[in-house]
Design an enzyme around this catalytic site. Structure first.
Site, mmCIF file in Angstrom:
data_model
loop_
_atom_site.group_PDB
_atom_site.id
_atom_site.type_symbol
_atom_site.label_atom_id
_atom_site.label_comp_id
_atom_site.label_asym_id
_atom_site.label_seq_id
_atom_site.Cartn_x
_atom_site.Cartn_y
_atom_site.Cartn_z
ATOM 1 N N ALA A 108 -3.389 -3.107 -1.591
ATOM 2 C CA ALA A 108 -4.773 -3.575 -1.451
ATOM 3 C C ALA A 108 -5.785 -2.487 -1.819
ATOM 4 O O ALA A 108 -5.629 -1.326 -1.452
ATOM 5 C CB ALA A 108 -4.999 -4.007 -0.006
ATOM 6 N N ALA A 111 -4.707 -12.977 2.838
ATOM 7 C CA ALA A 111 -3.616 -13.040 3.830
ATOM 8 C C ALA A 111 -3.716 -11.902 4.837
ATOM 9 O O ALA A 111 -4.678 -11.132 4.860
ATOM 10 C CB ALA A 111 -2.276 -12.969 3.092
ATOM 11 N N TYR A 143 -6.840 -10.129 7.044
ATOM 12 C CA TYR A 143 -8.022 -9.381 6.578
ATOM 13 C C TYR A 143 -9.212 -10.333 6.369
ATOM 14 O O TYR A 143 -9.125 -11.508 6.714
ATOM 15 C CB TYR A 143 -7.670 -8.573 5.327
ATOM 16 C CG TYR A 143 -6.613 -7.533 5.640
ATOM 17 C CD1 TYR A 143 -6.852 -6.545 6.596
ATOM 18 C CD2 TYR A 143 -5.350 -7.585 5.053
ATOM 19 C CE1 TYR A 143 -5.878 -5.619 6.940
ATOM 20 C CE2 TYR A 143 -4.367 -6.653 5.383
ATOM 21 C CZ TYR A 143 -4.631 -5.673 6.335
ATOM 22 O OH TYR A 143 -3.665 -4.766 6.684
ATOM 23 N N GLN A 158 -4.654 -5.929 -6.403
ATOM 24 C CA GLN A 158 -4.981 -6.730 -5.222
ATOM 25 C C GLN A 158 -6.300 -6.243 -4.649
ATOM 26 O O GLN A 158 -6.468 -5.045 -4.402
ATOM 27 C CB GLN A 158 -3.884 -6.619 -4.159
ATOM 28 C CG GLN A 158 -4.134 -7.595 -3.010
ATOM 29 C CD GLN A 158 -3.138 -7.514 -1.879
ATOM 30 O OE1 GLN A 158 -2.969 -6.456 -1.276
ATOM 31 N NE2 GLN A 158 -2.478 -8.613 -1.559
ATOM 32 N N THR A 176 0.841 -1.192 0.000
ATOM 33 C CA THR A 176 0.000 0.000 0.000
ATOM 34 C C THR A 176 0.881 1.248 0.000
ATOM 35 O O THR A 176 1.919 1.286 0.658
ATOM 36 C CB THR A 176 -0.954 -0.007 1.204
ATOM 37 O OG1 THR A 176 -1.849 1.084 1.068
ATOM 38 C CG2 THR A 176 -0.220 0.098 2.530
HETATM 39 C C1 LIG Z 1 4.966 -0.363 2.728
HETATM 40 C C2 LIG Z 1 4.362 -1.744 2.726
HETATM 41 C C3 LIG Z 1 3.012 -1.896 2.394
HETATM 42 C C4 LIG Z 1 2.436 -3.180 2.324
HETATM 43 N N1 LIG Z 1 1.128 -3.312 1.901
HETATM 44 C C5 LIG Z 1 0.626 -4.545 1.633
HETATM 45 C C6 LIG Z 1 -0.628 -4.701 0.977
HETATM 46 O O1 LIG Z 1 -1.318 -3.728 0.630
HETATM 47 N N2 LIG Z 1 -1.061 -5.969 0.724
HETATM 48 C C7 LIG Z 1 -0.333 -7.082 1.073
HETATM 49 O O2 LIG Z 1 -0.763 -8.204 0.799
HETATM 50 N N3 LIG Z 1 0.877 -6.962 1.688
HETATM 51 C C8 LIG Z 1 1.386 -5.742 1.937
HETATM 52 N N4 LIG Z 1 2.659 -5.614 2.464
HETATM 53 C C9 LIG Z 1 3.479 -6.833 2.687
HETATM 54 C C10 LIG Z 1 4.382 -7.092 1.465
HETATM 55 O O3 LIG Z 1 3.623 -7.414 0.307
HETATM 56 C C11 LIG Z 1 5.390 -8.247 1.684
HETATM 57 O O4 LIG Z 1 4.690 -9.451 1.847
HETATM 58 C C12 LIG Z 1 6.283 -8.025 2.906
HETATM 59 O O5 LIG Z 1 6.758 -6.686 2.961
HETATM 60 C C13 LIG Z 1 7.490 -8.975 2.860
HETATM 61 O O6 LIG Z 1 8.259 -8.812 1.700
HETATM 62 P P1 LIG Z 1 9.620 -7.943 1.675
HETATM 63 O O7 LIG Z 1 10.497 -8.486 2.760
HETATM 64 O O8 LIG Z 1 10.181 -8.164 0.303
HETATM 65 O O9 LIG Z 1 9.243 -6.520 1.927
HETATM 66 C C14 LIG Z 1 3.230 -4.325 2.607
HETATM 67 C C15 LIG Z 1 4.579 -4.164 2.980
HETATM 68 C C16 LIG Z 1 5.150 -2.894 3.022
HETATM 69 C C17 LIG Z 1 6.612 -2.762 3.390
#
Ligand SMILES: Cc1cc2nc3c(=O)[nH]c(=O)nc-3n(C[C@H](O)[C@H](O)[C@H](O)COP(=O)(O)O)c2cc1C
Length: 368
Positions: A58, A169, A172, A100, A26
């Site tokens: 999302a 996941a 939610y 998403q 997001t």
């Molecule tokens: C700024 C930010 C916003 C996120 N927003 C969402 C989201 O909207 N939907 C979702 O499924 N996961 C969201 N996540 C989780 C990420 O998709 C991801 O699963 C998580 O950060 C782990 O991956 P990474 O280590 O590569 O960051 C968000 C993570 C971050 C850092």
């Protein structure tokens, strides 16, 4: 061994030019009502072109599913023009755009919902500070919610996206129906594991049917899930194996295992021999591609994911370096940016909302 520069063609015909996807993140950049902003389009466009696909943050499918301010909305036809700009911004140089879609359920509050009480499967508050107790949904509201996921999918098709990801996941509403913590219902939507799965079953059938009957070509449907909950009762790894087995037989194009660390091992003593990603991959057993995610910051991490998955999702690292994938694929991994100076947030188009997440998730990478 699969290589990260190999293409992948999903069941519904869409081809990704490589194995990298931007993990849904997001931006908290949308207008107050969920309309896409130009800044948001530019933020995504900056990260497109090299990567196989971008999954957006999302987007809520109905108003009481909004989880936070600045969130995308796909809850009405009026959002389609903005979403079309977003899809076009992502689809540069062959990058595919996936929206998403979600509903926050009990993971919101009456402030974000302007005085409306949050809803969920049951009237049980989440185990987190200041969590509000939601209202249990009526049967008619549950079927309406599934209809709204279907309508959101039609809007994504109309806006020119290449697919939708059902956000099952991160606690939610889709997960709330499957979880024995948040779902204490005794009607057709709750009870044993099979009954707690009914919402997901009907949702996936409904959404995939909409896509297949729409006549759209090469539009995919993916599903994101979290493997374990720490609440008691909560979703166990055994429950997740049941879910994965069911979903792998559905007409979905991929599964996406939401984790913060792709090397994570289960809390269950019966599942300690491999990583959760490996257990899930083995259970799918080639029925559909699996996306692994969590802590990918180097070429070595991406190669490790391809030992137990077909696709690599990159989150935080794509914020720090929008050209991460281009650098990895061209052998310039020595020039990947691994830290974020607060002076760079404008250039990288990182909003305050996304920065707050990053500061929580990877404080060691932020240089103040
Ligand atoms: C700024 C930010 C916003 C996120 N927003 C969402 C989201 O909207 N939907 C979702 O499924 N996961 C969201 N996540 C989780 C990420 O998709 C991801 O699963 C998580 O950060 C782990 O991956 P990474 O280590 O590569 O960051 C968000 C993570 C971050 C850092």
């Amino acid at each position: 061994m699969i290589k990260s520069n190999e293409t992948l063609t999903f069941k519904r015909g869409l081809t990704l030019k490589n194995r990298f996807m931007m993990s849904p993140m997001t931006t908290k950049m949308s207008f107050f009502d969920g309309t896409v902003t130009n800044d948001e389009v530019n933020y995504y466009a900056l990260r497109s072109g090299e990567i196989g696909a971008v999954i957006t943050g999302a987007a809520n499918v109905q108003d009481n599913g909004k989880g936070w301010d600045g969130e995308l909305s796909v809850a009405d036809d009026k959002f389609i023009p903005g979403l079309a700009k977003l899809a076009a911004g992502i689809k540069k140089n062959g990058t595919k755009a996936i929206l998403q879609i979600f509903h926050a359920g009990r993971m919101t509050d009456s402030g974000v919902l302007h005085g409306t009480q949050p809803v969920s499967a049951s009237a049980i508050a989440a185990e987190r500070d200041n969590a509000e107790t939601p209202r249990a949904m009526e049967n008619s509201e549950i079927t309406e919610l599934i209809e709204n996921f279907k309508k959101a999918t039609k809007r994504a098709i109309e806006a020119g996206f290449d697919g939708v990801e059902l956000h099952g996941a991160n606690t939610y509403i889709i997960q709330q129906f499957f979880s024995p913590h948040s779902n204490r219902r005794t009607d057709q939507w709750g009870g044993n594991l099979d009954k707690r799965y009914k919402f997901i079953n009907d949702l996936v059938d409904g959404v995939t049917k909409v896509v297949d009957e729409s006549g759209v070509k090469n539009f995919i449907v993916g599903y994101r899930l979290s493997p374990e909950e720490y609440e008691n009762p909560g979703i166990s790894i055994e429950d997740t194996m049941f879910l994965v087995d069911k979903l792998a037989d559905k007409p979905l194009d991929y599964l996406h295992l939401s984790e913060n660390d792709y090397k994570r091992v289960s809390v269950s003593d019966s599942y300690k021999n491999k990583t959760i990603l490996e257990y899930v991959h083995d259970r799918i057993n080639g029925r559909m591609p699996l996306i692994g995610v969590g802590g990918v910051t180097t070429k070595e991490d991406s190669e490790a994911i391809l030992n137990s998955g077909e696709l690599i999702a990159v989150g935080g690292q794509m914020l720090l370096d929008p050209h991460f994938v281009g650098k990895i694929l061209s052998g310039h991994d020595d020039s990947v940016r691994h830290t974020l100076s607060l002076f760079d947030t404008d250039e990288l188009m990182i909003s305050n909302g996304a920065l707050a997440f990053l500061e929580q998730k990877m404080p060691e990478k932020i240089i103040k």
